[in-house]
Design an enzyme around this catalytic site. Structure first.
Site, PDB file in Angstrom:
ATOM      1  N   HIS A  63     -40.884 -37.071  -3.281  1.00 39.97           N
ATOM      2  CA  HIS A  63     -40.212 -36.151  -4.266  1.00 39.97           C
ATOM      3  C   HIS A  63     -40.667 -36.497  -5.584  1.00 39.97           C
ATOM      4  O   HIS A  63     -39.702 -36.306  -6.479  1.00 39.97           O
ATOM      5  CB  HIS A  63     -38.658 -35.881  -3.923  1.00 39.97           C
ATOM      6  N   TYR A  71     -34.939 -47.372  -2.862  1.00 44.86           N
ATOM      7  CA  TYR A  71     -35.260 -47.132  -4.199  1.00 44.86           C
ATOM      8  C   TYR A  71     -35.273 -47.976  -5.256  1.00 44.86           C
ATOM      9  O   TYR A  71     -36.186 -47.948  -6.179  1.00 44.86           O
ATOM     10  CB  TYR A  71     -33.621 -46.563  -4.597  1.00 44.86           C
TER      11      TYR A  71
END
Length: 354
Positions: A65, A332
């Protein structure tokens, strides 16, 4: 994407393949760990390298994304869930938020409407300094249950260098071997994206536990439900930055709102399985309203420098035992380390400007 109610079977299959391919990229980020995963030696580095092999390397960007827009606003809470959790955010009142809306294309220069998958990420700072970070997507469920299966899904979705597209037969074989994907595939085949970020619903997908003052736990999932009615996305004539421009234009007329709706699990619901929805009759609670006031291009906005790690939780909220959810944090961190070492890209071709 055309809004055609008479899609053929093959078109529905290709629609499902396309959505699954995008989600496998997003889900790849769900599947990290700091070391080995599961029963065989799978590492976060291997997963990110498979993602990069599928989508290419775009220095300075998130690995999933990467195309998005920052926003700011606040949550107006009504206190209806405060008895179930010690988290001060759920008490009545207003809390400022930083967020990001994004699309699922792995290329940050792809058009906003090139894929139907969209995401909303939030960072909320409670008055006591604790943070609650969230990462939500428009699908209600995932296709598989484990990081290892996500890794295999990434392999199944690998594009053919000659065509740039996944092999439908290979994708079908993967899904046929994973019957737990049935609910996801049914959603993907029938989903019609709207023409706006502001009329899209975003789901936690994974379950979390609300913990009250006595230590009692209630499993929940949640959704940000738009208060703007959806209009189907048109088939042609859409600008590359259409969703970002639409958001900025709507905000010129005033704030945009989503209802923060929680679903409470029943005693017999599997809270650790992200491939299945809970029954529709489960209790639902509207805990408050997300109000988005401003938006800004991501490379000039505050959201660029944050990881929206959904395991950053305040006291009173805990992760469920979902294997995918519990594997997300180091992904992440891995993605963040790579993009920060690469340096921030220039603002050229970044879509809508403020």
């Amino acid at each position: 994407m055309p809004n055609d109610p008479d899609l053929t079977r093959n078109q529905r299959l290709l629609r499902g393949v396309a959505i699954a391919g995008v989600l496998s990229g997003a889900a790849g980020l769900f599947a990290w760990s700091a070391g080995w995963l599961g029963a065989y030696p799978l590492t976060s580095a291997q997963l990110i390298e498979r993602m990069e092999a599928n989508a290419g390397v775009h220095p300075g960007y998130r690995r999933a994304h990467p195309r998005g827009i920052c926003f700011s606003g606040y949550l107006e809470m009504n206190g209806s869930l405060a008895p179930l959790s010690r988290a001060s955010l759920l008490e009545p009142g207003r809390v400022q938020v930083l967020g990001r809306l994004s699309v699922g294309a792995g290329n940050p220069h792809a058009a906003d409407t090139s894929v139907p998958v969209r995401s909303m990420a939030l960072l909320v700072r409670q008055p006591d300094g604790q943070q609650w970070r969230m990462a939500m997507n428009n699908p209600p469920v995932l296709a598989v249950r484990t990081p290892e299966d996500f890794y295999e899904q990434l392999g199944a979705m690998r594009p053919d260098p000659a065509t740039g597209k996944s092999d439908p037969a290979r994708v079908k074989a993967f899904f046929d071997a994973h019957p737990e994907s049935d609910e996801f595939r049914a959603w993907a085949a029938s989903y019609r994206p709207s023409d706006s970020f502001a009329s899209t619903a975003y789901n936690s997908i994974n379950a979390f536990l609300l913990v009250d003052a006595k230590g009692q736990r209630q499993a929940v999932r949640w959704s940000m439900v738009p208060q703007l009615a959806a209009t189907p996305l048109g088939a042609a004539g859409v600008a590359d930055d259409a969703l970002q421009q639409d958001l900025l234009l709507r905000l010129q007329s005033g704030p945009l709102r989503w209802t923060w709706r929680f679903v409470l699990a029943g005693a017999d619901d599997d809270v650790d399985d992200p491939t299945h929805s809970w029954p529709a009759e489960r209790r639902q609670v509207e805990a408050g309203t997300l109000v988005v006031e401003q938006a800004r291009a991501q490379l000039e906005g505050d959201c660029y420098g944050f990881n929206f790690d959904p395991l950053v939780l305040p006291q009173g909220v805990e992760p469920s035992g979902d294997a995918i959810l519990r594997a997300r944090s180091s992904a992440y961190a891995q993605s963040y380390r790579r993009r920060t070492l690469e340096g921030q890209p220039s603002s050229q071709h970044q879509g809508a400007q403020p």
